[in-house]
Design an enzyme around this catalytic site. Structure first.
Site, PDB file in Angstrom:
ATOM      1  N   LYS A   1       5.728  49.672 111.541  1.00  5.03           N
ATOM      2  CA  LYS A   1       5.741  50.822 112.051  1.00  5.03           C
ATOM      3  C   LYS A   1       4.322  51.402 112.072  1.00  5.03           C
ATOM      4  O   LYS A   1       3.854  51.024 110.815  1.00  5.03           O
ATOM      5  CB  LYS A   1       6.856  51.979 110.415  1.00  5.03           C
ATOM      6  CG  LYS A   1       6.908  52.913 111.091  1.00  5.03           C
ATOM      7  CD  LYS A   1       7.938  53.683 110.084  1.00  5.03           C
ATOM      8  CE  LYS A   1       8.021  54.758 110.908  1.00  5.03           C
ATOM      9  NZ  LYS A   1       9.756  55.609 109.667  1.00  5.03           N
TER      10      LYS A   1
ATOM     11  N   GLU B   1      25.268  59.749 104.884  1.00  3.84           N
ATOM     12  CA  GLU B   1      26.317  61.199 104.149  1.00  3.84           C
ATOM     13  C   GLU B   1      27.296  61.147 103.477  1.00  3.84           C
ATOM     14  O   GLU B   1      27.555  62.063 102.620  1.00  3.84           O
ATOM     15  CB  GLU B   1      25.736  62.555 105.136  1.00  3.84           C
ATOM     16  CG  GLU B   1      24.510  62.735 105.436  1.00  3.84           C
ATOM     17  CD  GLU B   1      23.497  61.054 106.621  1.00  3.84           C
ATOM     18  OE1 GLU B   1      22.396  61.486 106.692  1.00  3.84           O
ATOM     19  OE2 GLU B   1      24.479  60.715 107.304  1.00  3.84           O
TER      20      GLU B   1
ATOM     21  N   ARG C   1      27.744  65.411 108.901  1.00  8.61           N
ATOM     22  CA  ARG C   1      28.926  64.026 108.943  1.00  8.61           C
ATOM     23  C   ARG C   1      29.382  64.091 107.950  1.00  8.61           C
ATOM     24  O   ARG C   1      29.948  62.740 108.165  1.00  8.61           O
ATOM     25  CB  ARG C   1      27.138  62.978 108.821  1.00  8.61           C
ATOM     26  CG  ARG C   1      26.597  63.676 110.504  1.00  8.61           C
ATOM     27  CD  ARG C   1      25.239  62.736 109.646  1.00  8.61           C
ATOM     28  NE  ARG C   1      25.544  61.285 110.020  1.00  8.61           N
ATOM     29  CZ  ARG C   1      25.013  60.557 111.387  1.00  8.61           C
ATOM     30  NH1 ARG C   1      24.252  60.726 112.107  1.00  8.61           N
ATOM     31  NH2 ARG C   1      25.753  59.152 111.162  1.00  8.61           N
TER      32      ARG C   1
END
Length: 637
Positions: free
Chosen positions: A282, A367, A395
């Site tokens: 990244k 979640e 969610r």
């Protein structure tokens, strides 16, 4: 002209020589650093997928072959290679979206930037291709190692493995990070896979050793077979994927265009589901991002490209207040624990984690699991505080309803970036929470308006041990404190008519009495609207209840004492707080008309918060005009 300037479609990418492909990668990195530093956006994720995306477009032919990017914040390179190179208004009204957008290009498919969904999308598209007899196309789903921590991704993998007639390639973009270092058993598994580069070279060493030793052929065969099996089980546990029935290719250096092309061509030729495991870094190629351990370059505002430092330092914001207050609460309450879903730093839980590491749980992008495990913790004697972005609680609605509320579990949900967030577009606006959560039995929801009410709401929320509590607040900097001038049975009044505070009024004729209700961040809008209305001869009371669910009875009583009630909220108006006040007023026999102002039940394009507020008439000037129009209509009968 630069190579990037000659790229108008994927066909242009396919015509490049290997050397030119590498040159293009360098140009794209320079472009991203220069452009995103001017506009803000997701810098680190895109720097990490440059070669990977180039290789995808050289091996596959979009849009005949469908590309699906999980989360989608790493799609900038894809945009560049499909002819979208004007990044001057990235994530701004009228400019490119920060995520894939069907309105922008036929090469974009999935706009939802909620994680862990790409494999289900890919499975569905691949199934449809089989049903329709379209055997000339592939689906390529790119998913990060962080998104693989979501349960939905594994539900999809279970189904992908079911059939061998789907031309589906899953590219695991493994950089060890989502927002922060990827956690959990999967992370450990992928970490082990990252160390297996020596696997094949070790086998080659074994072959050379046997050849030099002159060992009999049968013995050599059995020795190598046993060595290979042992190494595969111990050193290269890709068997986890292959045991599901999905072929595994990798690990592959995701920053080597030719290596990625070779792996993807192997996967394409297989004709059945394949996982290609790409190792990436990244922030690759940008020194400030490569050296950053806090992942500040995942998403940035405007920065100085040379240093990576912000052009304008961030003001003290809502998240910082939560971060400070939850640590103070944690010092007083040993039963308070913190849970988040791969967002430890963005939601402000890092200081709590540093102070109480044994009481902090990052469950990955999960979640649903966060909510239900919190219910379990509450049952076992703790008080969990689950901190997520408001839009991501959508969610876990079933878990909030059936696992937390049904069981009267004392769990506090802290919703960062509630209401209008703007720049990230439809999937990130946290505008659904109040309308969605008002139907949950027993749930209490606070919408604080400033620093003090946020701190107070948090303290009150964690004191509730027999029901879910929610504290919501917006994205961005805190404004000045908004003190009360009066309180009516727990409902804060921020402004009252002159006569209501004992001051004499010279008005002989009765003035229209209006109650403006502005919960949370809309309190400031209501106050500004009240100033304008007062100048027009209207008596205005401004109420800003911190706790809006359940609806305070005092607010219903106040409604009955006025000629008109107007609520203004930064959530969905249909079914929101204003609509609930209208319903409760009607049930109580209050005949005062209630006008609910808020956002439409519509997916909003990316724009700034101010632009969205203006577009949907949620500015102070708009509210004042709407009140005057409503009063005029009442006067006409």
């Amino acid at each position: 002209m630069s190579l990037l300037g000659t790229i108008t479609s994927p066909e242009d990418v396919q015509r490049l020589t290997p050397g030119q492909a590498r040159e293009l990668a360098a140009e794209i990195r320079a472009f991203l650093v220069d452009s995103v530093s001017r506009t803000g956006g997701h810098l680190g994720p895109n720097l990490g997928v440059v070669e990977l995306t180039i290789a995808m477009h050289r091996v596959f032919s979009s849009p005949t072959d469908t590309f699906v990017f999980d989360t989608g914040h790493q799609s900038y390179v894809h945009k560049l290679l499909t002819g979208r190179q004007d990044f001057s208004a990235l994530r701004k009204q009228g400019g490119l979206s920060g995520y894939p957008s069907r309105a922008e290009s036929e090469h974009d498919v999935v706009e939802n930037s909620h994680a862990s969904t790409a494999l289900s999308w890919g499975d569905g598209i691949a199934k449809a291709n089989v049903v329709r007899g379209l055997t000339d196309r592939h689906v390529v789903a790119v998913i990060g190692d962080g998104a693989l921590t979501g349960g939905m991704a594994w539900e999809a993998l279970n189904n992908i493995a079911e059939s061998q007639d789907r031309r589906l390639v899953v590219v695991v973009n493994d950089n060890g990070r989502s927002y922060s270092p990827t956690i959990g058993g999967l992370a450990h598994h992928l970490s082990t896979l990252r160390t297996t580069h020596g696997y094949e070279s070790f086998l080659q060493w074994g072959k050379r050793t046997l050849n030099r030793s002159g060992a009999p052929g049968r013995f050599a065969y059995e020795w190598l077979h046993g060595l290979k099996k042992g190494l595969k089980d111990v050193v290269a546990p890709q068997g986890m994927f292959e045991d599901l029935g999905i072929k595994y290719v990798g690990p592959v250096d995701g920053h080597d265009v030719e290596a990625m092309e070779h792996a993807l061509r192997r996967a394409k030729a297989y004709g059945a589901p394949v996982i290609v495991h790409a190792l990436t870094e990244k922030g690759r190629g940008y020194t400030p991002a490569e050296q950053d351990v806090a992942d500040r370059f995942h998403a940035v505002g405007k920065i100085h490209p040379e240093t990576g430092l912000p052009v304008a330092p961030s003001r003290f914001g809502w998240t910082s207040v939560f971060a400070d207050e939850i640590v103070q609460i944690g010092r007083r309450r040993s039963d308070v624990v913190a849970i988040t879903a791969a967002m430890l730093e963005p939601v402000g839980l890092k200081p709590f984690a540093q102070a109480f590491p044994e009481r902090t749980f990052d469950v990955g992008i999960a979640e649903q699991h966060a909510a239900t495990s919190a219910a379990g913790m509450a049952f076992a004697g703790l008080h969990p505080v689950v901190a997520v972005y408001a839009t991501f609680l959508n969610r876990a609605f079933d878990q909030v309803l059936m696992d937390v509320a049904l069981h009267k579990a004392g769990v506090t949900f802290v919703l960062d970036r509630a209401g209008i967030t703007g720049d990230d577009g439809a999937s990130h606006n946290g505008m659904w929470d109040m309308a969605m959560l008002r139907i949950v039995p027993g749930l209490r929801l606070a919408a604080p308006r400033d620093e003090e009410t946020l701190r107070t709401a948090l303290r009150e929320a964690v004191d509730v041990d027999d029901a879910p509590t929610v504290v919501r607040y917006p994205k961005g900097a805190l404004g000045d404190p908004l003190p009360t001038v009066d309180t009516v049975d727990g409902v804060d009044l921020l402004a009252v008519p002159a006569g209501a505070t004992g001051e004499a009024t010279s008005e002989a004729a009765p003035r229209a009495r209006v109650l403006l209700v502005g919960p949370g961040s809309m309190a400031r809008v209501a106050l500004e609207a009240a100033e304008s209305l007062t100048a027009h001869g209207v008596d205005v009371t401004v109420a800003s209840p911190t706790w809006v669910l359940p609806m305070p009875s005092a607010l219903v009583k106040l409604a009955g004492e006025h000629d008109l009630v107007v609520s203004v909220e930064d959530g969905v108006a249909d079914g929101g707080v204003g609509a609930l006040l209208a319903q409760r007023s009607l049930e109580a026999g209050v005949r005062t008309p209630v006008h609910a102002l808020g956002l439409p039940a519509r997916f909003l394009d990316h724009a700034t918060r101010d632009q969205i507020a203006s577009a949907y008439r949620l500015t102070a000037a708009d509210v004042a005009r709407d009140v005057l129009d409503a009063l005029a209509a009442l006067a006409r009968g």
